[in-house]
Write a protein that holds these residues in place. Structure first.
Motif, mmCIF file in Angstrom:
data_model
loop_
_atom_site.group_PDB
_atom_site.id
_atom_site.type_symbol
_atom_site.label_atom_id
_atom_site.label_comp_id
_atom_site.label_asym_id
_atom_site.label_seq_id
_atom_site.Cartn_x
_atom_site.Cartn_y
_atom_site.Cartn_z
ATOM 1 N N LEU A 15 0.824 -1.214 0.000
ATOM 2 C CA LEU A 15 0.000 0.000 0.000
ATOM 3 C C LEU A 15 0.858 1.263 0.000
ATOM 4 O O LEU A 15 2.005 1.248 0.442
ATOM 5 N N PRO A 16 0.292 2.391 -0.447
ATOM 6 C CA PRO A 16 1.027 3.657 -0.401
ATOM 7 C C PRO A 16 1.357 4.041 1.044
ATOM 8 O O PRO A 16 0.572 3.783 1.960
ATOM 9 N N ARG A 17 2.498 4.671 1.231
ATOM 10 C CA ARG A 17 2.899 5.145 2.558
ATOM 11 C C ARG A 17 2.261 6.511 2.804
ATOM 12 O O ARG A 17 2.078 7.304 1.898
ATOM 13 N N ALA A 18 1.957 6.784 4.085
ATOM 14 C CA ALA A 18 1.385 8.083 4.434
ATOM 15 C C ALA A 18 1.759 8.451 5.868
ATOM 16 O O ALA A 18 1.883 7.581 6.721
ATOM 17 N N THR A 19 1.948 9.739 6.077
ATOM 18 C CA THR A 19 2.063 10.287 7.419
ATOM 19 C C THR A 19 0.780 11.074 7.667
ATOM 20 O O THR A 19 0.036 11.373 6.742
ATOM 21 N N PHE A 85 -5.306 16.328 2.066
ATOM 22 C CA PHE A 85 -4.431 15.324 1.476
ATOM 23 C C PHE A 85 -3.364 15.997 0.623
ATOM 24 O O PHE A 85 -3.684 16.828 -0.221
ATOM 25 N N THR A 86 -2.114 15.611 0.860
ATOM 26 C CA THR A 86 -1.000 16.058 0.033
ATOM 27 C C THR A 86 -0.276 14.813 -0.467
ATOM 28 O O THR A 86 0.129 13.964 0.330
ATOM 29 N N ALA A 87 -0.101 14.706 -1.778
ATOM 30 C CA ALA A 87 0.592 13.563 -2.360
ATOM 31 C C ALA A 87 2.083 13.643 -2.050
ATOM 32 O O ALA A 87 2.631 14.734 -1.808
ATOM 33 N N ALA A 88 2.729 12.488 -2.073
ATOM 34 C CA ALA A 88 4.174 12.424 -1.864
ATOM 35 C C ALA A 88 4.874 13.392 -2.816
ATOM 36 O O ALA A 88 4.447 13.575 -3.960
ATOM 37 N N ARG A 89 5.954 14.016 -2.327
ATOM 38 C CA ARG A 89 6.677 15.018 -3.122
ATOM 39 C C ARG A 89 8.127 14.597 -3.334
ATOM 40 O O ARG A 89 9.042 15.398 -3.192
ATOM 41 N N GLY A 90 8.337 13.354 -3.655
ATOM 42 C CA GLY A 90 9.683 12.875 -3.934
ATOM 43 C C GLY A 90 10.582 12.989 -2.711
ATOM 44 O O GLY A 90 10.160 12.716 -1.587
ATOM 45 N N ALA A 91 11.813 13.435 -2.937
ATOM 46 C CA ALA A 91 12.785 13.524 -1.838
ATOM 47 C C ALA A 91 12.367 14.545 -0.777
ATOM 48 O O ALA A 91 12.736 14.419 0.386
ATOM 49 N N ASP A 92 11.568 15.565 -1.152
ATOM 50 C CA ASP A 92 11.129 16.574 -0.177
ATOM 51 C C ASP A 92 10.235 15.964 0.905
ATOM 52 O O ASP A 92 10.302 16.352 2.062
ATOM 53 N N TRP A 93 9.371 15.048 0.535
ATOM 54 C CA TRP A 93 8.509 14.329 1.487
ATOM 55 C C TRP A 93 8.045 13.066 0.764
ATOM 56 O O TRP A 93 7.094 13.106 -0.011
ATOM 57 N N PRO A 94 8.715 11.934 1.007
ATOM 58 C CA PRO A 94 8.489 10.726 0.206
ATOM 59 C C PRO A 94 7.264 9.892 0.596
ATOM 60 O O PRO A 94 7.232 8.694 0.339
ATOM 61 N N ASN A 96 2.687 10.192 1.191
ATOM 62 C CA ASN A 96 1.491 11.023 1.224
ATOM 63 C C ASN A 96 1.370 11.616 2.628
ATOM 64 O O ASN A 96 1.894 11.059 3.595
ATOM 65 N N HIS A 97 0.685 12.743 2.733
ATOM 66 C CA HIS A 97 0.504 13.402 4.035
ATOM 67 C C HIS A 97 -0.982 13.721 4.180
ATOM 68 O O HIS A 97 -1.566 14.375 3.312
ATOM 69 N N ILE A 98 -1.581 13.218 5.246
ATOM 70 C CA ILE A 98 -3.024 13.360 5.458
ATOM 71 C C ILE A 98 -3.249 14.155 6.735
ATOM 72 O O ILE A 98 -2.648 13.865 7.767
ATOM 73 N N TYR A 159 -13.087 18.937 2.193
ATOM 74 C CA TYR A 159 -11.997 18.048 1.803
ATOM 75 C C TYR A 159 -11.078 18.849 0.891
ATOM 76 O O TYR A 159 -11.527 19.447 -0.096
ATOM 77 N N LEU A 160 -9.778 18.873 1.216
ATOM 78 C CA LEU A 160 -8.811 19.637 0.460
ATOM 79 C C LEU A 160 -7.694 18.732 -0.040
ATOM 80 O O LEU A 160 -7.273 17.821 0.662
ATOM 81 N N GLU A 161 -7.222 19.013 -1.245
ATOM 82 C CA GLU A 161 -6.035 18.358 -1.765
ATOM 83 C C GLU A 161 -4.966 19.412 -1.946
ATOM 84 O O GLU A 161 -5.269 20.604 -2.032
ATOM 85 N N ALA A 162 -3.723 18.994 -2.034
ATOM 86 C CA ALA A 162 -2.604 19.928 -2.105
ATOM 87 C C ALA A 162 -2.809 20.965 -3.193
ATOM 88 O O ALA A 162 -2.493 22.132 -3.002
ATOM 89 N N ALA A 163 -3.339 20.563 -4.329
ATOM 90 C CA ALA A 163 -3.570 21.521 -5.404
ATOM 91 C C ALA A 163 -4.589 22.569 -4.988
ATOM 92 O O ALA A 163 -4.553 23.699 -5.463
ATOM 93 N N ASP A 164 -5.512 22.193 -4.074
ATOM 94 C CA ASP A 164 -6.529 23.133 -3.584
ATOM 95 C C ASP A 164 -5.930 24.070 -2.548
ATOM 96 O O ASP A 164 -6.191 25.263 -2.559
#
Length: 166
Positions: A15-19, A85-94, A96-98, A159-164
């Protein structure tokens, strides 16, 4: 497609990882948002809150972080204003962040004056109108603030997503 049953530990590894974080959104008695100036963060202004510790619920996290960051012991009931919800951002934050933003209600002038900051995390606190915060915050951070404030005023949940509004 064939589904193969996996033991829980093996399935979870797929499963996807999340903090996760949780916080409390406060205003003063005039409805102006209360925020803390972060010492080290992408967004300078934020609400009392932080990342979940193992075994904590989002609500427990919000209460603990509020107490640690401001000295305030919040005794109200949990009312969710936003899920973020913020999707993983590569090396900056590997991962998802909820996030979970709970309603902290209104603070009196006396409660605000009694705030004791942890200097390792925050250098200042203040209240301001949405117009004042818009001039001070990044556009993404302000969109999140405005959406949460609107949810609070209308009695809804957003409900908000990072783009929002990350």
């Amino acid at each position: 497609m064939t589904h193969t049953w996996l033991p829980p530990a093996e399935y979870i590894a797929t499963l996807p990882r999340a903090t996760a974080y949780a916080c409390l959104y406060f205003t003063d008695t005039r409805g102006r948002p209360f925020q803390l100036r972060a010492v080290q963060a992408d967004e300078s202004w934020q609400w009392p809150g932080g990342n979940m510790d193992p075994g904590e619920t989002p609500w427990e996290t919000a209460l603990r972080e509020c107490r640690e960051e401001t000295g305030m012991v919040f005794t109200g009931e949990p009312r969710l204003l936003a899920a973020h919800f913020t999707a993983a951002r590569g090396a900056d934050w590997p991962a998802n962040h909820i996030g979970f933003v709970f309603d902290g209600g209104e603070l009196t002038d006396e409660q605000i004056a009694a705030v004791v900051l942890d200097p390792a995390e925050h250098s200042a606190y203040r209240v301001g109108s949405l117009d004042e915060w818009e001039r001070e915050m990044s556009p993404r951070g302000f969109r999140r603030l405005a959406a949460v404030d609107r949810a609070r005023r209308t009695g809804t949940t957003v409900y908000l997503e990072a783009a929002d509004a990350s």
